[in-house]
Enzyme design. Structure first.
Site, PDB file in Angstrom:
ATOM      1  N   ASP A 101       0.697  -0.991  -0.137  1.00 62.76           N
ATOM      2  CA  ASP A 101      -0.458  -0.242   0.327  1.00 62.76           C
ATOM      3  C   ASP A 101       0.741   1.131   0.264  1.00 62.76           C
ATOM      4  O   ASP A 101       0.722   2.368  -0.255  1.00 62.76           O
ATOM      5  CB  ASP A 101      -0.613  -0.657   1.060  1.00 62.76           C
ATOM      6  CG  ASP A 101       0.114  -0.190   2.264  1.00 62.76           C
ATOM      7  OD1 ASP A 101       0.265  -0.542   2.698  1.00 62.76           O
ATOM      8  OD2 ASP A 101      -0.501   1.595   2.937  1.00 62.76           O
ATOM      9  N   TYR A 124      -5.459   0.332   8.820  1.00 62.51           N
ATOM     10  CA  TYR A 124      -6.932   0.700   8.401  1.00 62.51           C
ATOM     11  C   TYR A 124      -7.671  -0.044   8.585  1.00 62.51           C
ATOM     12  O   TYR A 124      -8.622  -0.909   8.253  1.00 62.51           O
ATOM     13  CB  TYR A 124      -6.470   0.188   6.320  1.00 62.51           C
ATOM     14  CG  TYR A 124      -5.419   0.619   5.965  1.00 62.51           C
ATOM     15  CD1 TYR A 124      -5.320   2.127   5.266  1.00 62.51           C
ATOM     16  CD2 TYR A 124      -4.370   0.228   6.089  1.00 62.51           C
ATOM     17  CE1 TYR A 124      -4.704   1.988   5.118  1.00 62.51           C
ATOM     18  CE2 TYR A 124      -2.860   0.587   5.654  1.00 62.51           C
ATOM     19  CZ  TYR A 124      -3.223   1.688   4.561  1.00 62.51           C
ATOM     20  OH  TYR A 124      -2.845   2.355   4.304  1.00 62.51           O
ATOM     21  N   GLU A 145       6.022   9.538   2.609  1.00 61.72           N
ATOM     22  CA  GLU A 145       5.584   7.900   2.702  1.00 61.72           C
ATOM     23  C   GLU A 145       4.538   8.632   1.428  1.00 61.72           C
ATOM     24  O   GLU A 145       3.083   8.715   1.698  1.00 61.72           O
ATOM     25  CB  GLU A 145       4.532   6.843   3.581  1.00 61.72           C
ATOM     26  CG  GLU A 145       4.971   6.132   3.551  1.00 61.72           C
ATOM     27  CD  GLU A 145       4.003   4.725   4.770  1.00 61.72           C
ATOM     28  OE1 GLU A 145       4.839   4.072   4.496  1.00 61.72           O
ATOM     29  OE2 GLU A 145       3.508   5.817   5.028  1.00 61.72           O
TER      30      GLU A 145
END
Length: 493
Positions: free
Chosen positions: A76, A230, A470
């Protein structure tokens, strides 16, 4: 540097940058790079035409503890975990980008975009390969985050997390249904057999989501590994409507229209949550369903169009109902990190809605301000140009675009020596010297869009500050469509 002096300095730099750049960007180049980024995020066996050549194979045993093949898919962000929830959303947005803007992409970039989608959908199909079960994650994030390790060297736990009926995963299954339904349309002309497979599995995913209602992160075996990364913070109801909306668009089946009409109120369609991202689909749902109202006169969905326009009125600074924060340099800003996900997704929704409005020459009434399709495109362009370098830092937040971009992004594979240059194993803690190093990353992750600056337009090129440095797949995915539009329409003033 004191705040007032810093502000004067930034404004001076900003004006100098704008004069020097003439507000001109190579959107075709940015589009190409936004797509190639996904090749740097690949997990599994890499193909011979892999363009990010410093990456190697990884995660080849994924799924072993369920005796199933869960190789492939995307990491991800800057770690080595495959989280199903944001991966499915990334896939939906890549597919939506192709559906709305693929017709203006050059054939080679359309091909690359479809390959990026397929790398994800091939994996998502595997997550539905066993009856009454959906695989939602591969990799223990706690052990993964305790290491600074190349994906090719991973020796952390590759735990597979599954939800079995009657346990609930409406959010992940609903988003997976949306991703596969949207992707089925993207492949309909080029690969009708694959398109049919995607649609069939989208129906399976939606059935799981609707039959067993609840959030995947409420399951005990998942909760402490999906969270806090998440978690489903905003509820699973929006993913049910979102999945149904995409299935309606893909099938034109009135059963899904009836589902949306009859379940809207109970599933929170009237909540008017002015947000769109991997966890909250409301604004995107409203824009998506508006297409049938604007272009097809489906007035039973008028409430969704009204909600879409209320959302748009909140993001236009000139609107009396504007309530979204902007940095002094003009960037959409929401606290919490990875802010550029909001800028790219909002710009995407603005362009999509502008396209719908153009079909009927309509405008949006935001109190005493009328917002046209042109206004929406201009606002989206300001976000795009900010990201590409027209900002107080004079910095492109897309790695590899222009000559001035972040060099020390928070990304394991990018910051450690390439497996091609340093084939010797680098263990979990041996990577710490690279994490703490002030040297630029040795591998340029071309096209990666970082989290972005803070509310004052400040950005420190610091690998440790993951909230700013990031990159994530769901920052890039909507930007693919946005860049395709501006590449084809660069002269918008």
């Amino acid at each position: 540097m004191k705040a007032w002096w810093r502000r004067l300095f930034y404004v001076a730099v900003f004006e100098t940058v704008l004069i020097g750049m003439g507000s001109a960007h190579d959107y075709w180049d940015a589009l190409s790079k936004a797509i190639i980024f996904f090749e740097g995020q690949r997990s599994g066996f890499l193909p011979q035409d892999q363009r990010v050549s410093w990456r190697g194979n990884s995660g080849l045993s994924d799924g072993w503890n369920y005796n199933t093949d869960l190789t492939g898919g995307y990491y991800d962000a800057g770690d080595n975990v495959k989280f199903g929830f944001p991966m499915a959303f990334t896939t939906t947005m890549l597919a939506w980008s192709v559906l709305e803007f693929g017709d203006v992409m050059p054939p080679n970039e359309l091909r690359n975009a479809l390959l990026a989608i397929r790398w994800a959908t091939d994996y998502l199909l595997k997550t539905l390969s066993q009856p009454n079960r959906i695989f939602v994650q591969v990799g223990d994030p706690n052990s993964d985050h305790d290491c600074w390790e190349r994906p090719e060297d991973m020796d952390t736990a590759r735990t597979t997390y599954a939800i079995d009926a009657p346990n609930a995963a409406s959010d992940v299954a609903g988003e997976t249904a949306a991703a596969l339904a949207a992707s089925s349309m993207a492949f309909r002309s080029s690969d009708p057999g694959y398109s049919e497979t995607l649609l069939r599995n989208a129906l399976t995913a939606f059935e799981f989501a609707d039959n067993y209602r609840g959030a995947y992160s409420d399951n005990e075996n998942v909760k402490y590994n999906a969270c806090p990364y998440y978690c489903d913070f905003d509820g699973y109801q929006d993913e049910l409507l979102w999945g149904a909306a995409w299935l309606r668009r893909a099938t034109q089946d009135d059963n899904f229209l009836n589902y949306i009409e009859s379940n809207g109120k109970t599933l929170g369609a009237d909540d008017n949550i002015n947000e769109f991202g991997w966890d909250n689909k409301h604004a995107g749902l409203n824009v998506l369903l508006s297409k049938e109202v604007i272009e097809g006169n489906m007035y039973s969905l008028e409430s969704y169009k009204s909600s879409a326009e209320r959302f748009i009125c909140t993001v236009i600074p000139e609107s009396p109902s504007s309530n979204i924060q902007y940095t002094p340099g003009g960037l959409v800003y929401r606290p919490g990190g990875s802010n550029l996900q909001h800028a790219t997704s909002i710009a995407f929704l603005e362009l999509v809605y502008a396209n719908y409005l153009t079909h009927t020459s309509q405008a949006i009434n935001c109190g005493n301000v009328y917002v046209s399709a042109q206004t929406l495109r201009q606002h989206a362009k300001r976000q795009v140009d900010y990201i590409l370098g027209e900002n107080p830092m004079g910095l492109s937040y897309m790695v590899g675009y222009s000559n001035y971009y972040p060099q020390r992004i928070h990304h394991r594979a990018s910051s450690l020596p390439s497996i091609k240059d340093h084939p010797q194993f680098i263990a979990c803690k041996e990577g710490s010297i690279y994490y703490n190093s002030t040297n630029p990353n040795p591998n340029v992750l071309v096209g990666a869009i970082v989290g972005g600056p803070d509310e004052n337009d400040d950005y420190e090129d610091d690998r440790i500050d993951f909230r700013k440095s990031e990159p994530t797949t769901y920052i890039n995915a909507p930007f693919v469509g946005v860049l395709a539009y501006f590449a084809a329409n660069p002269s918008l003033s």
